[in-house]
Design an enzyme around this catalytic site. Structure first.
Site, PDB file in Angstrom:
ATOM      1  N   TYR A  91       0.906   1.622  -8.158  1.00  0.00           N
ATOM      2  CA  TYR A  91      -0.023   1.066  -7.166  1.00  0.00           C
ATOM      3  C   TYR A  91      -1.409   0.859  -7.797  1.00  0.00           C
ATOM      4  O   TYR A  91      -1.990  -0.231  -7.704  1.00  0.00           O
ATOM      5  CB  TYR A  91      -0.112   2.014  -5.967  1.00  0.00           C
ATOM      6  CG  TYR A  91      -1.223   1.671  -4.991  1.00  0.00           C
ATOM      7  CD1 TYR A  91      -1.118   0.581  -4.133  1.00  0.00           C
ATOM      8  CD2 TYR A  91      -2.393   2.446  -4.935  1.00  0.00           C
ATOM      9  CE1 TYR A  91      -2.142   0.267  -3.248  1.00  0.00           C
ATOM     10  CE2 TYR A  91      -3.418   2.146  -4.051  1.00  0.00           C
ATOM     11  CZ  TYR A  91      -3.293   1.053  -3.213  1.00  0.00           C
ATOM     12  OH  TYR A  91      -4.315   0.739  -2.337  1.00  0.00           O
ATOM     13  N   THR A 112       0.803  -1.240   0.000  1.00  0.00           N
ATOM     14  CA  THR A 112       0.000   0.000   0.000  1.00  0.00           C
ATOM     15  C   THR A 112       0.833   1.286   0.000  1.00  0.00           C
ATOM     16  O   THR A 112       0.259   2.369   0.098  1.00  0.00           O
ATOM     17  CB  THR A 112      -0.945   0.030   1.227  1.00  0.00           C
ATOM     18  OG1 THR A 112      -0.152  -0.162   2.408  1.00  0.00           O
ATOM     19  CG2 THR A 112      -2.004  -1.044   1.147  1.00  0.00           C
TER      20      THR A 112
END
Ligand SMILES: NC(=O)c1ccc[n+]([C@@H]2O[C@H](COP(=O)([O-])OP(=O)(O)OC[C@H]3O[C@@H](n4cnc5c(N)ncnc54)[C@H](OP(=O)(O)O)[C@@H]3O)[C@@H](O)[C@H]2O)c1
Length: 286
Positions: free
Chosen positions: A128, A65
């Site tokens: 991401y 993350t």
């Protein structure tokens, strides 16, 4: 409602911990697995674990993350977020369970002019976002009994998040500078976990956008945090381009909760109401 056997990946993360807490309170039989207990990049370990636990549903919160670091180590982000998710989905299929995959508003490019519906085109700006979107694609390809839940701007009592970091910054400075040209919806992990608890006992499978309702910029969010915390800290607005950040972030990622509402659920409460409740507890306990 009969209790479900639930397996939660990434159970030491901010959402993973909250989910374990909420689902245990709801009477489910919950097995939370941290990265040490189950590394989702190890396909064999994932299959062995699911075979051993035989859950009715796997809630896959584990993820890489760190949005900025992902730009420097894309292979790691794809390994965890894409291949890891594929491993979980394949094992879920093998044991005939259901799956929840937590995805992100960062699958969008931020050019929308209005709250984004589930069916709108994705176009991630960052590694991401791309790695999480590929995770979604694996889930859709492999399974039919899945919930993909895109959410945004998470904070809660567990782990590290913007609310905790900005409060800490305010303890050491009279002024903090925060971007005022990225808009989204802060989402309290407690409210998201409650919503997930409602969905998993149904067969209303598919793609959902779920966040607290209402929206703001990070600057407005920071101002509200200090206001509700009763802290006299000046928040200065600035533009994204003034901050050197490796990853590009969408300027607008407010999610429309069409599918959630269409399935008869009430809007999740406004982000400022959730923040007020969170801070009331957090400030006493910290
Ligand atoms: N945070 C947000 O604002 C946000 C917004 C939208 C969507 N999401 C999504 O929501 C989900 C939950 O986010 P979060 O904020 O709770 O994240 P988090 O606090 O960073 O937790 C993620 C967890 O995943 C674990 N993990 C990392 N690599 C793993 C691996 N290979 N195998 C197993 N576990 C691994 C981490 O363990 P370690 O700590 O040991 O690395 C961590 O405990 C994620 O899927 C994320 O992409 C988050």
């Amino acid at each position: 409602m009969s209790p479900l056997k639930v397996l939660v990946t990434g159970s030491k993360g901010q959402l993973g911990q909250e989910l374990c807490h909420v689902l245990i309170n709801e009477g489910h039989d919950v097995t939370g697995l941290s990265r040490v207990e189950l590394d989702v990049t190890n396909a064999e370990a994932v299959l062995n674990m699911l075979n051993r636990c035989q859950p009715d549903i796997v809630i896959h919160t584990a993820a890489y993350t760190d949005v900025n670091r992902a730009e420097k180590e894309p292979e790691k982000a794809f390994l965890v977020n894409s291949l890891g998710t594929e491993n979980v989905a394949l094992a879920v299929k093998q044991i005939g369970a259901k799956m929840v995959y937590i995805s992100t508003d960062y699958v969008f490019d931020g050019t929308s002019q209005y709250p984004i519906r589930e069916e709108e085109a994705t176009n991630p700006l960052s590694i991401y976002g791309r790695s999480k979107l590929l995770g979604e694609e694996h889930v859709r390809r492999i399974l039919s009994h899945y919930f993909i839940i895109r959410t945004s701007w998470l904070y809660g009592r567990y782990g590290s998040n913007f609310v905790k970091k900005i409060l800490e910054a305010g303890d050491h400075a009279k002024t903090v500078t925060v971007v005022n040209d990225q808009f989204g919806s802060p989402t309290y992990t407690g409210d998201l976990a409650d919503a997930i608890a409602k969905l998993i006992v149904t067969d209303q499978f598919g793609l959902y956008h779920l966040s607290n309702s209402g929206s703001c910029s990070w600057y407005e969010f920071a101002r509200e945090i200090f206001y509700l915390a009763g802290k006299d800290v000046l928040v200065e607005p600035c533009k994204t381009e003034e901050f050197k950040s490796p990853a590009k972030r969408p300027a607008y990622s407010i999610l429309e909760h069409s599918r959630w509402r269409d399935n008869g659920y009430a809007e999740i409460r406004h982000w400022s109401e959730a923040l007020e409740e969170f801070l009331a507890h957090y400030l006493i306990s910290s």
